[in-house]
Scaffold this motif. Structure first.
Motif, short mmCIF file in Angstrom:
data_model
loop_
_atom_site.label_atom_id
_atom_site.label_comp_id
_atom_site.label_asym_id
_atom_site.label_seq_id
_atom_site.Cartn_x
_atom_site.Cartn_y
_atom_site.Cartn_z
N UNK A 11 0.91 -0.91 -0.09
CA UNK A 11 0.15 -0.23 -0.07
C UNK A 11 0.78 1.08 -0.10
N UNK A 12 1.94 1.32 0.99
CA UNK A 12 2.48 2.37 0.67
C UNK A 12 3.72 2.66 -0.65
N UNK A 13 3.72 1.21 -1.22
CA UNK A 13 4.51 1.48 -2.61
C UNK A 13 3.86 2.27 -3.49
N UNK A 14 2.05 1.43 -3.43
CA UNK A 14 1.49 2.52 -4.21
C UNK A 14 0.98 3.56 -4.73
N UNK A 15 0.83 3.94 -3.28
CA UNK A 15 0.83 5.68 -2.86
C UNK A 15 1.91 6.61 -3.62
N UNK A 16 3.44 6.15 -2.84
CA UNK A 16 4.76 6.25 -3.38
C UNK A 16 3.92 6.73 -5.53
N UNK A 17 4.10 5.40 -5.63
CA UNK A 17 3.86 5.70 -6.83
C UNK A 17 2.38 5.95 -7.38
N UNK A 18 1.58 6.24 -7.36
CA UNK A 18 -0.02 6.95 -7.97
C UNK A 18 -0.26 7.81 -9.06
N UNK A 19 1.07 8.97 -8.86
CA UNK A 19 0.94 10.29 -10.05
C UNK A 19 1.81 9.53 -11.25
N UNK A 20 2.10 8.16 -11.30
CA UNK A 20 2.68 7.71 -12.03
C UNK A 20 2.46 6.71 -13.16
N UNK A 21 1.52 6.49 -14.49
CA UNK A 21 1.59 6.46 -15.19
C UNK A 21 1.93 4.86 -15.57
N UNK A 22 3.49 4.38 -15.48
CA UNK A 22 3.61 4.04 -15.92
C UNK A 22 4.42 2.75 -14.95
N UNK A 23 3.83 2.92 -13.75
CA UNK A 23 4.35 1.58 -12.82
C UNK A 23 3.35 1.00 -12.73
N UNK A 24 3.19 0.13 -12.76
CA UNK A 24 2.09 -1.16 -13.27
C UNK A 24 1.56 -1.95 -11.53
#
Length: 423
Positions: free
Chosen positions: A285-298
């Motif tokens: 969940x923390x990593x998902x929050x870190x990456x939420x603005x990056x559409x290239x991270x799936x």
């Protein structure tokens, strides 16, 4: 009553736990059926207990079935709410006593010393005390976190009594093995610390008795993959071959996932490849929050055992920049060896713990925790590495990983012993 001729019991955290050692148990069980064992059992925990523990679990509706002849037993807890964790241990111990009471030559392998080796030792002692005279040979396998999580924490906290109990339980087994050379060295070093603190003599016995048994891998699940099946699997996920960097592991700090996500933001190749994070774990969940603005991270949280090799084969690079943490050090890295078998883009990892044993000389190595170095390594692989160099790494990685084929590992671990040969 007709009894089996030869039995293998593995006490382990089995599926659906996402853990390389649950895969170890499955692979050893499958090979056992081809090596003269006509009754193979995995003695493990109930599903609700695993769910309550917060362990990362595979989708229950997509677990691969075991072959006929393999029985997964999940004994119900014994007692009521006044005996919390001990109820489940009592259930497994009691069931193992029932199996040992039968006149069947039996090998019992425990993986994870706490509490599984304790379960085995207590069951054998109870069976003998009751007069059952079990024909049993016990093997205890230290899988890494036994040392890095349990013993090391005991030593840091000055809890030498608990470390003493664990080492005593380990060495009470007929045979003691470690999952890697790194783990064996850690066991001996920890035993030396306990010896120095309380005057015991564990280290000498560990040096003499502990051998290494690497994780067994079903190489057939990763070799000769159908290119059409790979392309179809990628298409279902909206991916293209060589169009993504893959992280497929437990999503935890010690696996280097934070470093990899930060590094991805610095990569020149991010316009050419996506970052696919496949797995679940405490940091998800923390990593998902870190990456939420990056559409290239799936993020893929539902990858099953059938899809895993296909994703590995199709990636431009597989990155597992694992790093040592107080509660975990990568003591082998089963996913690294699996990736070597699957082929595809090069492996990028750090020489943490036993990872060097998993990859040999067939990986791109980065410094643990070096975000800029991780970014540079991925850029090199994706943008600058020649097709010949990529192919050379792929061939060498597969050759090295084949040394962990489950048949070879099984035969090294379970040679025929007089104690388990039926008359």
């Amino acid at each position: 009553m007709e009894y089996p001729r030869r039995r293998l019991v593995i006490v382990v955290r089995a599926d659906p736990v996402i853990c390389g050692h649950s895969g170890e148990a499955r692979n050893l069980a499958e090979v056992a059926l081809t090596r003269g064992f006509d009754d193979v059992r995995l003695l493990t925990w109930t599903i609700p207990t695993l769910q309550a523990a917060g362990l990362p679990l595979k989708p229950l509706d997509r677990l691969l079935p075991y072959s006929e002849g393999i029985t997964v037993e999940r004994p119900e807890p014994v007692g009521d709410y006044r005996v919390p964790d001990g109820r489940h241990i009592a259930g497994m111990t009691g069931r193992l006593v029932e199996l040992l009471a039968e006149p069947v030559p039996t090998i019992v392998l425990s993986m994870y010393l706490v509490p599984h080796t304790q379960v085995v030792n207590e069951a054998v002692a109870a069976a003998r005390a009751a007069g059952f005279a079990p024909d049993v040979y016990t093997i205890a396998k230290a899988v890494g976190s036994d040392v890095t999580n349990v013993i090391r924490n005991c030593l840091r906290e000055g809890a030498f009594g608990a470390a003493t109990v664990l080492l005593t339980q380990f060495l009470a087994s007929d045979e003691v093995v470690a999952v890697s050379d790194y783990t064996r060295d850690e066991i001996i070093e920890s035993a030396e610390e306990v010896d120095a603190a309380v005057g015991t003599r564990f280290a000498e016995e560990c040096r003499r008795r502990v051998t290494v048994s690497y994780p067994p891998i079903d190489s057939s699940a990763y070799l000769d993959l159908d290119p059409a099946a790979v392309d179809a699997a990628l298409a279902r996920r909206g991916l293209e071959r060589d169009g993504y960097v893959l992280f497929l592991s437990r999503v935890a700090r010690a696996k280097g996932i934070y470093d990899l996500v930060m590094a991805y933001g610095q990569m020149e190749c991010r316009d050419k490849v996506k970052l696919v994070v496949a797995g679940t774990g405490p940091a998800l969940e923390h990593v998902q929050a870190m990456a939420k603005e990056d559409e290239n991270i799936i993020f893929l949280t539902d990858v099953d055992d059938d899809e895993k090799p296909l994703l590995m084969n199709g990636c431009a690079a597989y990155a597992l920049p694992t790093k040592p943490e107080p509660d975990f050090v990568e003591t082998f890295g089963i996913a690294l060896a699996e990736k070597g078998l699957a082929g595809g883009g090069p492996i990028i990892t750090a020489l943490t713990g036993g990872t060097g044993e998993a990859v040999g000389d067939a990986a791109v190595i980065v410094e643990a925790g070096d975000v800029a170095g991780i970014a540079a390594a991925v850029d090199r692989v994706v943008l600058h590495m020649s097709a010949e160099e990529r192919r050379d790494l792929e061939v060498r990685a597969r050759a090295h990983a084949m040394t962990f084929d489950r048949g070879q590992v099984f035969d090294d671990l379970f040679p025929v012993k007089p104690a388990v040969v039926a008359a």
